[in-house]
Scaffold this active site. Structure first.
Site, PDB file in Angstrom:
ATOM      1  N   ARG A 172      90.893 160.128  43.338  1.00 32.78           N
ATOM      2  CA  ARG A 172      90.333 160.584  42.047  1.00 32.78           C
ATOM      3  C   ARG A 172      90.993 159.875  40.864  1.00 32.78           C
ATOM      4  O   ARG A 172      91.213 160.470  39.807  1.00 32.78           O
ATOM      5  CB  ARG A 172      90.453 162.106  41.897  1.00 32.78           C
ATOM      6  CG  ARG A 172      89.744 162.862  42.983  1.00 32.78           C
ATOM      7  CD  ARG A 172      88.228 162.643  42.986  1.00 32.78           C
ATOM      8  NE  ARG A 172      87.620 163.316  44.117  1.00 32.78           N
ATOM      9  CZ  ARG A 172      87.283 162.692  45.263  1.00 32.78           C
ATOM     10  NH1 ARG A 172      87.460 161.385  45.430  1.00 32.78           N
ATOM     11  NH2 ARG A 172      86.761 163.371  46.248  1.00 32.78           N
ATOM     12  N   SER A 222      84.070 170.555  42.740  1.00 37.80           N
ATOM     13  CA  SER A 222      85.389 171.038  43.178  1.00 37.80           C
ATOM     14  C   SER A 222      86.339 171.021  41.991  1.00 37.80           C
ATOM     15  O   SER A 222      86.549 169.972  41.385  1.00 37.80           O
ATOM     16  CB  SER A 222      85.956 170.133  44.275  1.00 37.80           C
ATOM     17  OG  SER A 222      85.126 170.197  45.403  1.00 37.80           O
ATOM     18  N   GLU A 292      91.140 168.819  39.505  1.00 38.08           N
ATOM     19  CA  GLU A 292      90.403 167.559  39.629  1.00 38.08           C
ATOM     20  C   GLU A 292      89.498 167.416  38.405  1.00 38.08           C
ATOM     21  O   GLU A 292      89.318 166.335  37.854  1.00 38.08           O
ATOM     22  CB  GLU A 292      89.561 167.589  40.913  1.00 38.08           C
ATOM     23  CG  GLU A 292      88.603 166.430  41.032  1.00 38.08           C
ATOM     24  CD  GLU A 292      87.937 166.375  42.406  1.00 38.08           C
ATOM     25  OE1 GLU A 292      88.562 166.771  43.404  1.00 38.08           O
ATOM     26  OE2 GLU A 292      86.789 165.929  42.471  1.00 38.08           O
TER      27      GLU A 292
HETATM   28  C1  LIG Z   1      77.641 170.317  42.086  1.00 26.41           C
HETATM   29  C2  LIG Z   1      78.663 169.218  41.952  1.00 26.41           C
HETATM   30  C3  LIG Z   1      79.068 168.525  43.073  1.00 26.41           C
HETATM   31  C4  LIG Z   1      80.007 167.506  42.963  1.00 26.41           C
HETATM   32  N1  LIG Z   1      80.399 166.827  44.079  1.00 26.41           N
HETATM   33  C5  LIG Z   1      81.307 165.852  43.992  1.00 26.41           C
HETATM   34  C6  LIG Z   1      81.724 165.129  45.154  1.00 26.41           C
HETATM   35  O1  LIG Z   1      81.255 165.362  46.255  1.00 26.41           O
HETATM   36  N2  LIG Z   1      82.666 164.157  44.995  1.00 26.41           N
HETATM   37  C7  LIG Z   1      83.195 163.847  43.785  1.00 26.41           C
HETATM   38  O2  LIG Z   1      84.035 162.946  43.695  1.00 26.41           O
HETATM   39  N3  LIG Z   1      82.829 164.518  42.663  1.00 26.41           N
HETATM   40  C8  LIG Z   1      81.907 165.502  42.747  1.00 26.41           C
HETATM   41  N4  LIG Z   1      81.523 166.165  41.608  1.00 26.41           N
HETATM   42  C9  LIG Z   1      82.166 165.844  40.329  1.00 26.41           C
HETATM   43  C10 LIG Z   1      81.489 164.726  39.532  1.00 26.41           C
HETATM   44  O3  LIG Z   1      80.105 164.637  39.806  1.00 26.41           O
HETATM   45  C11 LIG Z   1      82.144 163.371  39.770  1.00 26.41           C
HETATM   46  O4  LIG Z   1      83.534 163.412  39.482  1.00 26.41           O
HETATM   47  C12 LIG Z   1      81.514 162.270  38.920  1.00 26.41           C
HETATM   48  O5  LIG Z   1      82.055 161.029  39.303  1.00 26.41           O
HETATM   49  C13 LIG Z   1      81.730 162.460  37.434  1.00 26.41           C
HETATM   50  O6  LIG Z   1      80.846 161.602  36.743  1.00 26.41           O
HETATM   51  P1  LIG Z   1      80.277 161.996  35.308  1.00 26.41           P
HETATM   52  O7  LIG Z   1      79.415 160.908  34.842  1.00 26.41           O
HETATM   53  O8  LIG Z   1      79.645 163.345  35.367  1.00 26.41           O
HETATM   54  O9  LIG Z   1      81.600 162.042  34.480  1.00 26.41           O
HETATM   55  P2  LIG Z   1      81.947 163.003  33.258  1.00 26.41           P
HETATM   56  O10 LIG Z   1      82.115 164.401  33.758  1.00 26.41           O
HETATM   57  O11 LIG Z   1      80.995 162.764  32.153  1.00 26.41           O
HETATM   58  O12 LIG Z   1      83.372 162.442  32.877  1.00 26.41           O
HETATM   59  C14 LIG Z   1      84.474 162.548  33.785  1.00 26.41           C
HETATM   60  C15 LIG Z   1      85.597 161.678  33.247  1.00 26.41           C
HETATM   61  O13 LIG Z   1      85.161 160.308  33.317  1.00 26.41           O
HETATM   62  C16 LIG Z   1      85.209 159.704  32.031  1.00 26.41           C
HETATM   63  N5  LIG Z   1      84.065 158.800  31.919  1.00 26.41           N
HETATM   64  C17 LIG Z   1      82.767 159.072  32.192  1.00 26.41           C
HETATM   65  N6  LIG Z   1      82.015 157.967  32.000  1.00 26.41           N
HETATM   66  C18 LIG Z   1      82.841 156.980  31.571  1.00 26.41           C
HETATM   67  C19 LIG Z   1      82.667 155.608  31.211  1.00 26.41           C
HETATM   68  N7  LIG Z   1      81.478 155.025  31.231  1.00 26.41           N
HETATM   69  N8  LIG Z   1      83.759 154.914  30.830  1.00 26.41           N
HETATM   70  C20 LIG Z   1      84.974 155.494  30.803  1.00 26.41           C
HETATM   71  N9  LIG Z   1      85.208 156.778  31.130  1.00 26.41           N
HETATM   72  C21 LIG Z   1      84.157 157.517  31.524  1.00 26.41           C
HETATM   73  C22 LIG Z   1      85.151 160.844  31.036  1.00 26.41           C
HETATM   74  O14 LIG Z   1      85.770 160.533  29.816  1.00 26.41           O
HETATM   75  C23 LIG Z   1      85.895 161.960  31.777  1.00 26.41           C
HETATM   76  O15 LIG Z   1      87.285 161.879  31.582  1.00 26.41           O
HETATM   77  C24 LIG Z   1      80.563 167.197  41.695  1.00 26.41           C
HETATM   78  C25 LIG Z   1      80.140 167.892  40.556  1.00 26.41           C
HETATM   79  C26 LIG Z   1      79.183 168.899  40.677  1.00 26.41           C
HETATM   80  C27 LIG Z   1      78.734 169.623  39.439  1.00 26.41           C
END
Ligand SMILES: Cc1cc2nc3c(=O)[nH]c(=O)nc-3n(C[C@H](O)[C@H](O)[C@H](O)COP(=O)(O)OP(=O)(O)OC[C@H]3O[C@@H](n4cnc5c(N)ncnc54)[C@H](O)[C@@H]3O)c2cc1C
Length: 299
Positions: A172, A222, A292
């Site tokens: 992560r 998570s 996380e």
């Molecule tokens: C139902 C559900 C299931 C999930 N299952 C998983 C799973 O199986 N495995 C897993 O790893 N995660 C899981 N997640 C968590 C999440 O989807 C992941 O961590 C995903 O990678 C986050 O991406 P995001 O675009 O939503 O990031 P955001 O939530 O928008 O941001 C997360 C972090 O990344 C940074 N960020 C986002 N985009 C950029 C960019 N372009 N440049 C620089 N920084 C950036 C943000 O500033 C923040 O600190 C789940 C979430 C949900 C709601």
């Protein structure tokens, strides 16, 4: 603190003032962004990054807001949501996706081109930028295994392409975090495979996800990292915490590792549940759970 910003500071890009982020987060919680924009081009991102750098305005970059708790005080300065930068292209065995593309859409593009390697991410509801930032992973797969390189913008506005090694992926974690970089796009190097086999695996993983996870309610996935030698969900389950509720935030009765918004939950409710879970698991098992999910913004 006041900022040198107005709705029309950037030509051709509207800035929204005091925009509630609960409209965009997967938990449906979070206070307002002082200013919020949805850039559509790299040039717009560059103009913004250069401006905030020169004027010392705090900048927060979000993707799908699926791994976030934005505190109820909202986010100072300028927040960017990159979901309008979502182009995906396939050349031979490389899929190139802009940061705001949904990771799920990238897995579908790979599947449709009969490219294997991204099946694990079939149900991860983040963006490409968030997946690189977090090294998102599931079912034994990790983003680090498929990203050949990422194009990023440094806080000073320099655009560069960094390779897998330089991204220094860990659990992560990626170098994007300490470098305060903006991920603009990523190249996924995949392996030619069989469409039916790829589809079958993705469908199976999505079915497993739907059976185990409370996808019918808002959440941020998570909440806690996997502690060495344990599973966070099992520790929480064994602590009898499923169903524990503060306001509208509840430890899921379906999956102990998730905290769901059962209605009108706030970020403060989420934070209170997280603190209680951490204290209880520490007391019962001596294990310190680390989040996380990223908790950002003002109290
Ligand atoms: C139902 C559900 C299931 C999930 N299952 C998983 C799973 O199986 N495995 C897993 O790893 N995660 C899981 N997640 C968590 C999440 O989807 C992941 O961590 C995903 O990678 C986050 O991406 P995001 O675009 O939503 O990031 P955001 O939530 O928008 O941001 C997360 C972090 O990344 C940074 N960020 C986002 N985009 C950029 C960019 N372009 N440049 C620089 N920084 C950036 C943000 O500033 C923040 O600190 C789940 C979430 C949900 C709601």
């Amino acid at each position: 603190m006041t900022y040198e910003l107005a709705a029309d500071t950037f030509t051709g890009l509207k800035l929204l003032k005091d925009e509630p982020l609960s409209k965009y987060t997967h938990t449906k919680t979070g206070g307002p962004a002082d200013w919020l924009a949805f850039p559509e081009t790299v040039d717009q991102v560059k103009a913004i990054v250069s401006y905030v750098h020169a004027h010392q305005i705090p900048l927060t970059v979000l993707g799908n807001a699926s791994n976030l708790i934005v505190k109820d005080g909202g986010i100072a300065g300028l927040t960017l949501i990159l979901t309008k930068m979502k182009q995906i292209t396939v050349h031979d065995d490389v899929v190139t996706a802009q940061a705001g593309a949904a990771y799920i859409d990238v897995t579908i593009a790979a599947r449709d081109a009969s490219l294997s390697g991204l099946e694990f991410a079939a149900g991860i509801p983040g963006s490409v930028g968030g997946a690189v930032f977090m090294n998102a992973g599931a079912y034994g797969g990790e983003t680090k295994n498929v990203v050949a390189s990422a194009t990023v913008m440094t806080p000073a506005g320099e655009i560069k392409t960094i390779n897998n090694k330089e991204l220094a992926f860990g659990y992560r974690h990626s170098a994007v975090q300490e470098g305060h970089m903006v991920v603009l796009s990523a190249d996924f190097k995949l392996t030619p495979g069989d469409f039916d086999a790829i589809k079958a695996e993705m469908d199976d993983l999505n079915a497993r996800r739907a059976a185990k996870q409370p996808l019918e309610l808002p959440s941020c996935g998570s909440v806690f990292k996997r502690p060495t030698g344990y599973y966070a969900g099992k520790l929480i389950h064994d602590s009898g915490l499923q169903g524990y509720t503060v306001g509208g935030a509840q430890v899921s009765t379906k999956h102990a590792g998730f905290i769901v918004n059962i209605g009108n939950g706030t970020a403060s409710d989420y934070q209170a549940v997280i603190r209680h879970v951490q204290a209880t698991v520490k007391e019962k098992f001596g294990v310190q759970l680390e989040t996380e999910v990223r908790i950002i913004g003002r109290d």
